[in-house]
Scaffold this motif. Structure first.
Motif, PDB file in Angstrom:
ATOM      1  N   ARG A 251       0.829  -1.203   0.000  1.00  0.00           N
ATOM      2  CA  ARG A 251       0.000   0.000   0.000  1.00  0.00           C
ATOM      3  C   ARG A 251       0.863   1.251   0.000  1.00  0.00           C
ATOM      4  O   ARG A 251       0.610   2.207  -0.761  1.00  0.00           O
ATOM      5  CB  ARG A 251      -0.912  -0.016   1.224  1.00  0.00           C
ATOM      6  CG  ARG A 251      -1.762   1.244   1.412  1.00  0.00           C
ATOM      7  CD  ARG A 251      -2.807   1.376   0.339  1.00  0.00           C
ATOM      8  NE  ARG A 251      -3.730   2.448   0.649  1.00  0.00           N
ATOM      9  CZ  ARG A 251      -4.750   2.815  -0.105  1.00  0.00           C
ATOM     10  NH1 ARG A 251      -4.987   2.165  -1.235  1.00  0.00           N
ATOM     11  NH2 ARG A 251      -5.553   3.802   0.243  1.00  0.00           N
ATOM     12  N   LEU A 284      -7.159  -6.842   0.394  1.00  0.00           N
ATOM     13  CA  LEU A 284      -8.579  -6.624   0.115  1.00  0.00           C
ATOM     14  C   LEU A 284      -9.344  -6.318   1.395  1.00  0.00           C
ATOM     15  O   LEU A 284     -10.196  -5.411   1.431  1.00  0.00           O
ATOM     16  CB  LEU A 284      -9.166  -7.862  -0.569  1.00  0.00           C
ATOM     17  CG  LEU A 284     -10.668  -7.827  -0.879  1.00  0.00           C
ATOM     18  CD1 LEU A 284     -11.002  -6.666  -1.814  1.00  0.00           C
ATOM     19  CD2 LEU A 284     -11.110  -9.150  -1.498  1.00  0.00           C
ATOM     20  N   LYS A 285      -9.046  -7.039   2.464  1.00  0.00           N
ATOM     21  CA  LYS A 285      -9.726  -6.831   3.735  1.00  0.00           C
ATOM     22  C   LYS A 285      -9.467  -5.430   4.300  1.00  0.00           C
ATOM     23  O   LYS A 285     -10.385  -4.772   4.795  1.00  0.00           O
ATOM     24  CB  LYS A 285      -9.247  -7.886   4.747  1.00  0.00           C
ATOM     25  CG  LYS A 285      -9.982  -7.874   6.081  1.00  0.00           C
ATOM     26  CD  LYS A 285      -9.309  -8.803   7.075  1.00  0.00           C
ATOM     27  CE  LYS A 285      -9.188 -10.222   6.573  1.00  0.00           C
ATOM     28  NZ  LYS A 285      -8.587 -11.125   7.598  1.00  0.00           N
ATOM     29  N   LYS A 286      -8.233  -4.979   4.178  1.00  0.00           N
ATOM     30  CA  LYS A 286      -7.865  -3.697   4.798  1.00  0.00           C
ATOM     31  C   LYS A 286      -8.196  -2.493   3.929  1.00  0.00           C
ATOM     32  O   LYS A 286      -8.607  -1.436   4.435  1.00  0.00           O
ATOM     33  CB  LYS A 286      -6.372  -3.699   5.134  1.00  0.00           C
ATOM     34  CG  LYS A 286      -5.927  -2.457   5.920  1.00  0.00           C
ATOM     35  CD  LYS A 286      -4.535  -2.623   6.458  1.00  0.00           C
ATOM     36  CE  LYS A 286      -4.104  -1.394   7.269  1.00  0.00           C
ATOM     37  NZ  LYS A 286      -4.969  -1.172   8.453  1.00  0.00           N
ATOM     38  N   TYR A 287      -8.038  -2.622   2.610  1.00  0.00           N
ATOM     39  CA  TYR A 287      -8.165  -1.448   1.728  1.00  0.00           C
ATOM     40  C   TYR A 287      -9.374  -1.503   0.795  1.00  0.00           C
ATOM     41  O   TYR A 287      -9.563  -0.595  -0.014  1.00  0.00           O
ATOM     42  CB  TYR A 287      -6.870  -1.274   0.926  1.00  0.00           C
ATOM     43  CG  TYR A 287      -5.659  -1.153   1.820  1.00  0.00           C
ATOM     44  CD1 TYR A 287      -5.500  -0.061   2.673  1.00  0.00           C
ATOM     45  CD2 TYR A 287      -4.678  -2.155   1.855  1.00  0.00           C
ATOM     46  CE1 TYR A 287      -4.402   0.037   3.524  1.00  0.00           C
ATOM     47  CE2 TYR A 287      -3.580  -2.062   2.695  1.00  0.00           C
ATOM     48  CZ  TYR A 287      -3.452  -0.966   3.527  1.00  0.00           C
ATOM     49  OH  TYR A 287      -2.364  -0.874   4.365  1.00  0.00           O
ATOM     50  N   LYS A 288     -10.179  -2.565   0.906  1.00  0.00           N
ATOM     51  CA  LYS A 288     -11.424  -2.691   0.139  1.00  0.00           C
ATOM     52  C   LYS A 288     -11.199  -2.597  -1.373  1.00  0.00           C
ATOM     53  O   LYS A 288     -12.042  -2.107  -2.120  1.00  0.00           O
ATOM     54  CB  LYS A 288     -12.437  -1.618   0.574  1.00  0.00           C
ATOM     55  CG  LYS A 288     -12.619  -1.479   2.067  1.00  0.00           C
ATOM     56  CD  LYS A 288     -12.983  -2.814   2.714  1.00  0.00           C
ATOM     57  CE  LYS A 288     -13.114  -2.658   4.237  1.00  0.00           C
ATOM     58  NZ  LYS A 288     -13.310  -3.966   4.917  1.00  0.00           N
ATOM     59  N   LYS A 289     -10.051  -3.064  -1.815  1.00  0.00           N
ATOM     60  CA  LYS A 289      -9.698  -3.080  -3.228  1.00  0.00           C
ATOM     61  C   LYS A 289      -8.758  -4.240  -3.449  1.00  0.00           C
ATOM     62  O   LYS A 289      -7.883  -4.498  -2.611  1.00  0.00           O
ATOM     63  CB  LYS A 289      -9.016  -1.759  -3.612  1.00  0.00           C
ATOM     64  CG  LYS A 289      -8.646  -1.621  -5.077  1.00  0.00           C
ATOM     65  CD  LYS A 289      -8.024  -0.248  -5.352  1.00  0.00           C
ATOM     66  CE  LYS A 289      -7.762  -0.045  -6.835  1.00  0.00           C
ATOM     67  NZ  LYS A 289      -7.194   1.307  -7.121  1.00  0.00           N
ATOM     68  N   THR A 290      -8.916  -4.954  -4.564  1.00  0.00           N
ATOM     69  CA  THR A 290      -8.011  -6.070  -4.792  1.00  0.00           C
ATOM     70  C   THR A 290      -6.610  -5.554  -5.112  1.00  0.00           C
ATOM     71  O   THR A 290      -6.451  -4.474  -5.688  1.00  0.00           O
ATOM     72  CB  THR A 290      -8.484  -6.980  -5.945  1.00  0.00           C
ATOM     73  OG1 THR A 290      -8.363  -6.276  -7.184  1.00  0.00           O
ATOM     74  CG2 THR A 290      -9.917  -7.433  -5.738  1.00  0.00           C
TER      75      THR A 290
END
Length: 315
Positions: A251, A284-290
């Protein structure tokens, strides 16, 4: 878990070598064919392929790749062609002695397991004729040097067993060595964090949170700084959730203006055959994007195609 997609019935090393040779011939390289082959071969297959290429054409495959590719794609594929331990050794040699990227060196050392570090030290000496500890000694300083040297040289258990009484006592000792006193007792932090297993460190982190109101990771951020603090945090975060740690690293590599391609390449290439699927889940869990979508939006061209190939299906 790996994200590498290998054909169920892959070509022989000889067939791969011949296909690569055809892709390299002529003025322009058939880059798509190169990626289609190399991004779908595991470490053993890549090693056999390199040997076969040299046998058939009396050329070093890595030098041939370097002569035909350039920029970010060249760097990514050349890094990918090594076995995991050889790749880590190469990264550490470059980051410790050439470009002095101590953040990257700290990441590699402090995120590896004891058995990985033991093998890495052997490969490092075989490749460069110098001990890893010697290059750490020469190119780092003060408490950062102490934690890196202790972490690479101290044997640690890798099993899931936890001594809860010891963990709670260690949490208390670390509290007294940091937040409880004026100034920080760095020696105590180095001793405990370099000697305890990952499972034990995760238990210490839990006891620290329950007994003192926040995690050991937060205490480390508060009580330490610089590369020393980064090393301690990396060790404890990886003990608690290694995939989450790398999701955060990725990230940061893509956040804001510009992309840190070296960091992005390093993490995807080094984790692809190990735990990149778990890292994708944490991302995905943390940033809501693959992670695939994030990489697609931050990269381009054949470099993007290669990284997405290592990432596997977008899920």
């Amino acid at each position: 878990m790996s994200t590498l997609v290998v054909p169920p019935v892959p070509c022989t090393p000889k067939d791969d070598a011949m296909q690569l040779h055809r892709a390299f011939k002529g003025f322009r390289c058939d880059t798509s064919s190169v990626i289609n082959i190399l991004a779908h071969r595991d470490a053993t297959q890549r090693a056999y392929l390199q040997h076969e290429y040299t046998s058939l054409y009396s050329q070093d495959l890595l030098k041939r790749i370097s002569s035909k590719l350039s920029g970010r794609l060249e760097n990514a594929i050349l890094l990918w062609m090594h076995c995991p331990a050889g790749r880590d050794a190469l990264i550490l040699k470059q980051t410790l002695t050439v470009n002095k990227n101590l953040e990257a060196a700290t990441e590699v050392i402090c995120s590896r397991t004891p058995s990985q570090l033991q093998y890495l030290r052997h490969i490092y000496y075989a490749k460069f004729g110098v001990y890893l500890e010697q290059d750490i000694e020469r190119n780092t300083s003060r408490d950062h040097k102490k934690i890196l040297l202790a972490y690479v040289s101290t044997p640690r258990h890798e099993g899931p067993e936890v001594d809860k009484e010891m963990a709670e006592n260690d949490a208390l000792v670390l509290y007294k060595a940091g937040e409880r006193r004026l100034g920080t007792d760095e020696k105590t932090f180095v001793r405990i964090i370099s000697e305890r297993s990952a499972a034990q460190l995760a238990a210490i982190n839990q006891f620290y949170r329950s007994n003192y109101g926040h995690s050991l990771k937060k205490a480390i951020k508060k009580e330490t700084s610089g590369y020393f603090g980064r090393a301690l945090f990396t060790i404890v975060q990886c003990a608690d959730n290694r995939a989450k740690y790398f999701a955060k690293v990725l990230r940061r590599a893509m956040k804001g203006l510009g992309t840190d391609d070296k960091k992005l390449t390093r993490v995807i290439v080094t984790r692809s055959e190990i735990d990149l699927r778990y890292i994708k889940e944490e991302y995905l869990k943390k940033y809501k994007k693959t992670l695939n979508d994030a990489v697609h939006s931050e990269t381009s061209g054949h470099y993007r195609v290669f990284l997405l190939s290592l990432l596997g299906p977008n899920q």
